[in-house]
Design an enzyme around this catalytic site. Structure first.
Site, short mmCIF file in Angstrom:
data_model
loop_
_atom_site.label_atom_id
_atom_site.label_comp_id
_atom_site.label_asym_id
_atom_site.label_seq_id
_atom_site.Cartn_x
_atom_site.Cartn_y
_atom_site.Cartn_z
N LYS A 1 99.03 -1.15 96.66
CA LYS A 1 98.85 -2.48 96.07
C LYS A 1 98.76 -2.37 94.55
CE LYS A 1 95.06 -4.68 95.31
NZ LYS A 1 93.77 -5.37 95.39
N ASP B 1 97.62 -8.32 98.81
CA ASP B 1 96.16 -8.39 98.72
C ASP B 1 95.66 -9.29 99.84
OD1 ASP B 1 96.77 -10.97 97.95
OD2 ASP B 1 95.69 -10.89 96.04
#
Length: 308
Positions: free
Chosen positions: A179, A197
């Site tokens: 991420k 996320d």
């Protein structure tokens, strides 16, 4: 007597006729009922194979997903990363700090952090306790300090003090996962990436793009739906929508511009007036998360730490 006998005969005949008629009527009614029952059975038999509405085909889902992306592009033409940064190093550090806290709190904290440690070399040489005090507002400050010291030392020793522009190099840095790496690649280097996320994962599942929970699997599924050129901006648009309208606990369904495309419409507040009160950031007339937002951002800048 003859009259009485005739009357009895007439009565008997009438009774017999009535009985016969009744019998025929009953038989007719029974036949009609049987026919009706048979017809009902036939109808029921015909209706039996009918199931719930046909599941959406993959092609239909892809078309709907791409339409949602186009709609979000019109709603949020100014979508952007909501972390303040001036270079790849600052974005990397800010993204690591953003775990388990808001971008606003990170943005309120990083000015002092970067004033004290502007380069990887400076940060790698920091006194841990001093750094902990600076980043304390972001939470988990001891673990984050360890990660920042480790990644700064790795940048200094292995990459000449520069943030690498490859995913395989970034994910080797302490505290950096896919991420974080995709955030840095997409926004500091222009390399397309999908940032999964909590907001992104929640919305793509609500929209039935996938039912996967694992971020890596979610990333792979969504990457197969959209062209690579859309990945970075798609991530921003979805996250923007999740933070402003499609909240985790109470989505503002009644104020959602893409409600007609959402298979989960109704999970939240559907009354337009009540839903309007749930809107956040610029959608609700409030400051955003960045102290230094892009020039085209229509909302208000966030206040500095301690300013409100």
């Amino acid at each position: 007597m003859k009259a009485a006998k005739a009357g009895t005969k007439a009565k008997t005949g009438t009774t017999a006729k009535a009985a016969t008629t009744a019998t025929k009527a009953k038989a007719g009614t029974g036949s009609k009922a049987a026919a009706t029952t048979a017809k009902g059975a036939t109808t029921a038999k015909a209706a039996a194979p009918r199931k719930a509405p046909k599941a959406e085909s993959h092609l239909a889902m892809v078309r709907r997903a791409r339409r949602i992306n186009r709609e979000l592009a019109e709603i949020y033409p100014y979508a952007h990363p909501e972390l303040d940064f001036r270079n790849p190093f600052e974005l990397l550090v800010a993204t690591v700090l953003s775990a388990q806290t808001t971008d606003l709190r990170v943005n309120q904290t990083t000015p002092a952090l970067f004033a004290a440690y502007p380069t990887p070399e400076d940060m790698a040489a920091a006194v841990p306790e001093e750094m902990e005090e600076i980043i304390r507002p972001t939470g988990f400050f001891r673990a984050k300090t360890k990660s920042l010291l480790g990644l700064s030392a790795a940048l200094r020793d292995e990459f000449g003090g520069e943030v690498p522009g490859r995913l395989e190099d970034l994910v080797k840095l302490p505290g950096v996962g896919r991420k974080t790496a995709n955030v840095v690649l997409g926004n500091a280097f222009g390399v397309p990436g999908i940032t999964v996320d909590t907001h992104f994962g929640r919305l793509v599942r609500r929209w039935k793009w996938t039912d996967e929970e694992d971020p890596v699997k979610v990333e792979a599924v969504v990457a197969g739906i959209f062209p690579k050129s859309e990945w970075t901006m798609l991530s921003h648009r979805v996250v923007f929508h999740g933070r402003r309208i499609c909240h985790a606990r109470k989505p503002a369904c009644g104020a959602c511009p893409i409600a007609p495309l959402c298979p989960s419409y109704g999970e939240g507040e559907t009354d337009p007036e009540k839903a309007g009160k749930l809107l956040k950031y610029e959608m609700g007339g409030y400051p955003g998360q960045r102290l230094s937002p892009p020039a085209d951002y229509p909302g208000k800048p966030a206040p500095a730490l301690g300013a409100g």
